[in-house]
Design a protein around this motif. Structure first.
Motif, PDB file in Angstrom:
ATOM      1  N   LEU A   1       0.829  -1.208   0.000  1.00  0.00           N
ATOM      2  CA  LEU A   1       0.000   0.000   0.000  1.00  0.00           C
ATOM      3  C   LEU A   1       0.864   1.259   0.000  1.00  0.00           C
ATOM      4  N   PHE A   2       2.075   1.127   0.582  1.00  0.00           N
ATOM      5  CA  PHE A   2       2.949   2.296   0.715  1.00  0.00           C
ATOM      6  C   PHE A   2       4.387   1.956   0.339  1.00  0.00           C
ATOM      7  N   ARG A   3       5.079   2.994  -0.136  1.00  0.00           N
ATOM      8  CA  ARG A   3       6.535   2.910  -0.294  1.00  0.00           C
ATOM      9  C   ARG A   3       7.122   4.010   0.583  1.00  0.00           C
TER      10      ARG A   3
ATOM     11  N   ILE B   1      11.569   0.864   1.663  1.00  0.00           N
ATOM     12  CA  ILE B   1      10.805  -0.181   2.346  1.00  0.00           C
ATOM     13  C   ILE B   1       9.377  -0.169   1.802  1.00  0.00           C
ATOM     14  N   TYR B   2       8.900  -1.332   1.383  1.00  0.00           N
ATOM     15  CA  TYR B   2       7.523  -1.460   0.905  1.00  0.00           C
ATOM     16  C   TYR B   2       6.660  -1.983   2.049  1.00  0.00           C
ATOM     17  N   CYS B   3       5.512  -1.352   2.248  1.00  0.00           N
ATOM     18  CA  CYS B   3       4.680  -1.662   3.408  1.00  0.00           C
ATOM     19  C   CYS B   3       3.289  -2.117   2.963  1.00  0.00           C
TER      20      CYS B   3
ATOM     21  N   GLU C   1       0.423  -0.410   9.930  1.00  0.00           N
ATOM     22  CA  GLU C   1       1.393  -0.734  10.987  1.00  0.00           C
ATOM     23  C   GLU C   1       2.810  -0.839  10.416  1.00  0.00           C
ATOM     24  N   GLU C   2       2.935  -1.493   9.265  1.00  0.00           N
ATOM     25  CA  GLU C   2       4.247  -1.616   8.632  1.00  0.00           C
ATOM     26  C   GLU C   2       4.766  -0.246   8.201  1.00  0.00           C
ATOM     27  N   LYS C   3       3.855   0.618   7.748  1.00  0.00           N
ATOM     28  CA  LYS C   3       4.271   1.971   7.335  1.00  0.00           C
ATOM     29  C   LYS C   3       4.829   2.750   8.527  1.00  0.00           C
TER      30      LYS C   3
ATOM     31  N   LYS D   1       9.494   5.109  11.352  1.00  0.00           N
ATOM     32  CA  LYS D   1      10.337   5.180  12.549  1.00  0.00           C
ATOM     33  C   LYS D   1      11.757   4.736  12.248  1.00  0.00           C
ATOM     34  N   GLU D   2      11.877   3.712  11.410  1.00  0.00           N
ATOM     35  CA  GLU D   2      13.198   3.161  11.093  1.00  0.00           C
ATOM     36  C   GLU D   2      14.032   4.102  10.225  1.00  0.00           C
ATOM     37  N   LEU D   3      13.378   4.766   9.267  1.00  0.00           N
ATOM     38  CA  LEU D   3      14.118   5.605   8.311  1.00  0.00           C
ATOM     39  C   LEU D   3      14.350   7.029   8.816  1.00  0.00           C
TER      40      LEU D   3
END
Length: 614
Positions: free
Chosen positions: A515-517, A525-527, A531-533, A538-540
């Motif tokens: 759904l998101f890049r 990161i592809y999400c 929640e993954e987004k 947070k990571e980047l």
């Protein structure tokens, strides 16, 4: 280079090395747990099979299965593995008691391989046997013995306890067990072993009526007559007819679910047709007799021969060394018992006759339009832009043929992206024009009148059942927006109505796309979820940028390659949660507009409300 082929090229592997190097020969596919036939479930099955064989021989009426994250524990109350042979039985291939037909008769595990494969493919493995007041424990890691405990006194009940954790190096760091697949396995064991109680994480599974219970649990709609349930020594059958199209079979040999059928299932299909023809004294078409049938058959065979170690298809045609053929045995049983049942139950006999006559009438009515549709399809196939086919197809003698997949996409834009980066050997693409027709409540006639559906049926080659299916997977690949979800629902409705066996056979999937890049200058990161987004953001850190993908056509071919390659995420579609799919389809796809409108109004949530809740 040919000159490099020397004596040094010849390798001899130990059984442990061979299992770890070629796990597919022992457990079929590896997988990450998203499919019911992935290897991690085969490991559980191989372990439980040994406990089932103990029960079959009259020892132990309870089997306990526990799952904690990625670790599995199986405890039975059988005789317990002889303590002096515990190491051999769980680690040395071709070792076991099932070569002795007096000790184990008509068991499913005959090759002395299964439990050794579990051990070899486990990161950690522990086996404990309790036998006549004594117990012994052995521990392994990656198939290698790490610790052998001494025999000690024990007041525990006899039996065997196996604990293992599959190796992430083989099954992937992201593998996970799906409890619903394990529960399905538990139910099948319960249906086939009346008197046995299985528990999975404290939940009990027990059946009083065997295959009748199995059919009742798996029905997706109303039946035309009560389930026929017949049994004798070494055979049990249950069958009825529904209102859907196609045929559904659940077949078992010695308690093993033969998902690919085999000689016993073929013999059963033939026997039902012959019995019905003889009963009514009419030479009905086989397809008319079997149309809409839902049936289960279980047989027990001495020394069965399966077509692979995973035992999904019976290859042998003998009930035992000195017994009749499988075909003769099943044919005689069905002819005798089903014929008597139909004579004693005229209402059921009448319902079956009416169903056959309806199928016959529809088949004749379709004959003309089917020929026209075939001619149209033949012409269209010469310049058909809907299907971009692959080179390998299901059933061909190529190790990769089972990987073949047909992706059903909406529009030429998505088809273009996917076609540009697909694996032309195993991945085919079928492009829809837009939203397909809502087929709920329509007859099979619609398939031949609607060019798009007929071309899809032709591409899959499933007009006469799954025997000719050209692809191992049928993948619905629609956008993750409202229109895409609607198209997905329309396609699922189509398959449920006309080809439910495609779903029950585990062939239909949903493609998950991101759904998101989320990316910065160093990393992307592809999400696949909100929640993954959030985790990626947070990571980047603060320098990130976010792209929201609204449709597959927006994803470039270079990016799409990641989503249909090694990292593909496929969600298998199953009827596990659909206790009455006919009722659900009627609500969501039928013409009950006021009720559905009321439901939507009551449950509608707009985006700002969702953000506020979050």
């Amino acid at each position: 280079m040919a000159s490099n082929y020397t004596e040094a090229s010849i390798k001899t592997l130990s059984s442990l090395e061979h299992i770890r190097l070629r796990p597919g020969m022992y457990i079929g596919r590896l997988g990450n747990g998203s499919h019911a036939e992935d290897g991690i479930y085969v490991l559980i099955k191989e372990t439980i099979d040994n406990s089932i064989d103990e029960f079959t021989m009259g020892y132990g009426k309870r089997i306990e299965i526990e799952l904690k994250e990625r670790s599995v524990r199986v405890r039975d109350y059988g005789r317990g593995i002889p303590l002096g042979k515990l190491i051999d039985c769980v680690s040395i291939i071709n070792t076991g008691a099932k070569y002795d037909s007096e000790t184990f008769q008509k068991s499913v595990g005959l090759n002395g391989v299964g439990q050794k494969a579990v051990n070899a493919l486990a990161l950690t493995y522990r086996a404990q046997a309790v036998r006549d007041g004594e117990t012994k424990v052995v521990e392994f890691a990656e198939g290698k013995l790490k610790k052998e405990h001494k025999v000690v006194k024990s007041d525990e009940r006899n039996g065997t306890i196996i604990e293992f954790t599959p190796d992430t190096a083989l099954f992937g760091a992201d593998f996970r067990f799906r409890p619903e697949f394990i529960e399905d396995m538990m139910w099948n064991y319960a249906f086939l072993n009346r008197g046995l109680t299985l528990t999975f994480n404290g939940k009990s599974f027990k059946s009083e009526h065997g295959l009748r219970d199995l059919l009742q649990k798996n029905l997706t709609g109303e039946t035309l007559y009560p389930i026929i349930h017949l049994e004798a020594e070494d055979i049990e059958i249950a069958l009825t007819h529904g209102a859907h199209y196609g045929e559904e079979y659940y077949s078992f040999v010695n308690g093993q679910h033969t998902t690919m059928g085999g000689t016993h299932q073929a013999a059963f299909r033939e026997a039902v047709v012959e019995t019905v023809r003889n009963f009514y004294k009419k030479d009905f078409e086989a397809a008319d007799v079997r149309q809409s049938i839902i049936a289960a058959i279980s047989v027990r065979v001495q020394e069965p021969v399966f077509e692979s170690q995973t035992k999904t298809k019976l290859g042998s045609n003998d009930m035992g060394p000195n017994g009749p053929s499988v075909r003769e045995f099943i044919g005689k049983f069905v002819q005798q018992h089903l014929d008597v049942y139909l004579h004693r139950n005229p209402d059921t006999a009448g319902a079956i006759l009416r169903k056959i006559q309806e199928s016959e009438h529809e088949r004749k009515e379709l004959a003309g339009i089917r020929n026209l549709a075939r001619e149209r399809a033949k012409k269209a196939s010469l310049h058909n832009r809907k299907l971009r086919d692959c080179r390998l197809h299901l059933g061909e003698r190529n190790p990769r043929a089972d990987e073949s997949a047909l992706f059903i996409v909406e529009g030429d834009s998505a088809a273009g992206s996917l076609t540009a980066c697909r694996d032309v050997q195993t991945q085919a693409v079928f492009a829809l024009k837009g939203k397909p027709l809502n087929t709920f409540g329509l007859s099979k006639k619609v398939i031949y009148e609607n060019e798009e559906f007929h071309l899809l049926q032709s591409a899959l080659n499933i007009e006469d059942g799954l025997d000719g299916l050209r692809y191992g997977k049928v993948v619905i690949a629609t956008d993750a927006d409202v229109d895409g979800m609607h198209i997905r629902l329309l396609l699922i409705s189509f398959f449920l109505q006309f080809f439910p066996e495609l779903i029950t056979a585990g062939r239909l999937y949903i493609l998950e796309t991101p759904l998101f890049r989320v990316r910065n200058k160093k990393r992307t990161i592809y999400c696949y979820s909100e929640e993954e987004k959030q985790a990626a953001v947070k990571e980047l850190g603060a320098t990130h940028e976010i792209t929201r993908f609204k449709g597959l056509g927006e994803i470039s071919a270079n990016e799409f390659k990641d989503f249909i390659g090694e990292n593909i995420r496929l969600e298998p579609l199953s009827l596990h949660h659909l206790h009455n799919s006919a009722e659900l389809l009627s609500f969501f796809m039928g013409k009950n507009t006021p009720q559905r409108q009321e439901f939507i109004i009551e449950n509608l949530r707009v985006e700002k409300d969702l953000v506020a809740v979050a």
